[in-house]
Design a protein around this motif. Structure first.
Motif, mmCIF file in Angstrom:
data_model
loop_
_atom_site.group_PDB
_atom_site.id
_atom_site.type_symbol
_atom_site.label_atom_id
_atom_site.label_comp_id
_atom_site.label_asym_id
_atom_site.label_seq_id
_atom_site.Cartn_x
_atom_site.Cartn_y
_atom_site.Cartn_z
ATOM 1 N N ASN A 165 0.862 -1.172 0.000
ATOM 2 C CA ASN A 165 0.000 0.000 0.000
ATOM 3 C C ASN A 165 0.907 1.234 0.000
ATOM 4 O O ASN A 165 1.559 1.515 1.008
ATOM 5 C CB ASN A 165 -0.914 0.023 1.233
ATOM 6 N N LEU A 166 0.957 1.945 -1.130
ATOM 7 C CA LEU A 166 1.908 3.043 -1.279
ATOM 8 C C LEU A 166 1.239 4.270 -1.873
ATOM 9 O O LEU A 166 0.270 4.164 -2.621
ATOM 10 C CB LEU A 166 3.074 2.641 -2.191
ATOM 11 N N VAL A 167 1.777 5.438 -1.533
ATOM 12 C CA VAL A 167 1.364 6.698 -2.147
ATOM 13 C C VAL A 167 2.602 7.348 -2.736
ATOM 14 O O VAL A 167 3.606 7.531 -2.035
ATOM 15 C CB VAL A 167 0.717 7.645 -1.119
ATOM 16 N N VAL A 168 2.559 7.694 -4.025
ATOM 17 C CA VAL A 168 3.702 8.310 -4.716
ATOM 18 C C VAL A 168 3.337 9.749 -5.046
ATOM 19 O O VAL A 168 2.333 10.009 -5.721
ATOM 20 C CB VAL A 168 4.058 7.533 -6.004
ATOM 21 N N THR A 169 4.137 10.696 -4.577
ATOM 22 C CA THR A 169 3.878 12.113 -4.824
ATOM 23 C C THR A 169 5.027 12.730 -5.611
ATOM 24 O O THR A 169 6.083 12.111 -5.788
ATOM 25 C CB THR A 169 3.717 12.877 -3.502
ATOM 26 N N ASP A 170 4.830 13.969 -6.071
ATOM 27 C CA ASP A 170 5.892 14.656 -6.808
ATOM 28 C C ASP A 170 6.666 15.618 -5.908
ATOM 29 O O ASP A 170 7.391 16.481 -6.392
ATOM 30 C CB ASP A 170 5.317 15.404 -8.017
#
Length: 312
Positions: A165-170
């Motif tokens: 479960n991952l969240v990738v942001t800039d």
């Protein structure tokens, strides 16, 4: 993480008891009760932790901190003067996570009455501004709650064998300008799509099969965001259902539109993105929701369209 309830949960081989305690008196009373009952206790609320952090550390009891920081009631009597104790709590509550971290208390965040993920991050940013390190703030959303609830062997960090479960942001997730690019749920990738800002000047025309009361705008070529207002969208004519919702953001140009609404799906508020084009007689586009893409088409009532399948 959503607001906990005062109940028993399983953590390893012991029952985990959640005890509500927000101000200093409640926290001290909860600590005494946990000792008297000989339970595996966890405090939740914890907004006055800045005052009793060392006492909590001695008992080695974790704390779930409510991110809905105390604030003045918008409908309160403007002539009513809050007490000094109330003002102090409003000012110092966001410093509780830093105080607990300094004392060595294990703590995690929960949403409380906050309904928007962005507002949760803003609330956590207040704790960072009050002295909490960004790494500790991220941990309070991820690994620490997994440890408290006894599921750190499966969740909370990026490790081999754990659920992806991952969240990738800039950028920095606590920066308001940062955008979420991808979300992985149990290893499945979901792309987050931002509404496209059209370059054409807006015009007052309702898309086919839809009722959108767009006010006429005057100004620069690039149209400003659409403010929230009620709208009723009716999708293809075969559908027997209509969706009534408020548009929370979007843009409209001569032949393009993009807007986001928020509706309850399975009991949870969910953003739904609509994008597409229209020419005055027909409309087509896509709906993005929870990682799914649904295409739609429509024509204005009374207009016949010839396709490979014949007249519609």
């Amino acid at each position: 993480m959503t607001a906990p309830r005062s109940s028993r949960r399983c953590a390893g081989n012991h029952a985990l008891v959640l005890i509500p305690a927000n101000n200093a008196r409640q926290i001290r009373r909860a600590l005494e009760l946990a000792d008297r009952w000989h339970v595996n206790g966890v405090l939740y609320g914890g907004q006055m932790g800045y005052e009793v952090a060392n006492e909590i550390a001695v008992r080695k009891i974790p704390v779930l901190i409510d991110l809905k920081w105390p604030e003045a009631d918008k409908d309160a009597d403007p002539d009513e003067v809050p007490s000094l104790k109330t003002l102090r709590l409003r000012d110092r509550a966001p410093s509780s996570p830093a105080a607990l971290a300094k004392a060595g208390v294990k703590f995690a965040f929960y949403s409380g009455a906050i309904t928007s993920p962005k507002d949760m991050l803003k609330a956590a940013k207040k704790s960072i501004d009050a002295g909490l390190s960004p790494d500790a703030a991220i941990r309070a959303f991820t690994l620490t709650p997994a440890e408290i609830f006894g599921v750190a062997d499966r969740l909370g960090s990026i490790e081999t064998g754990k659920i992806a479960n991952l969240v990738v942001t800039d950028g920095d997730i606590f920066d308001e300008k940062t955008k979420i690019k991808f979300v992985f749920v149990d290893g499945r990738k979901f792309t987050i799509r931002e509404p496209e800002k059209p370059k054409d000047a807006p015009r007052v025309t309702s898309p086919a099969n839809g009722s959108f009361p767009i006010p006429r705008r005057k100004g620069p070529k690039n149209p400003p965001p659409i403010s929230p207002w009620p709208a009723t969208a009716r999708f293809p004519a075969r559908s027997q259902h209509a969706c009534n919702a408020n548009i929370i953001s979007g843009y409209l140009s001569a032949d393009k539109f993009s807007f986001t609404i928020n509706i309850p799906i399975e009991g949870s508020p969910t953003d739904v993105l609509f994008t597409g084009t229209f020419d005055g007689t027909s409309i087509k586009g896509s709906i993005s929701v929870q990682g799914l893409e649904i295409e739609f088409t429509g024509t204005k009532p009374g207009v016949h369209q010839i396709s490979s399948g014949g007249a519609q």
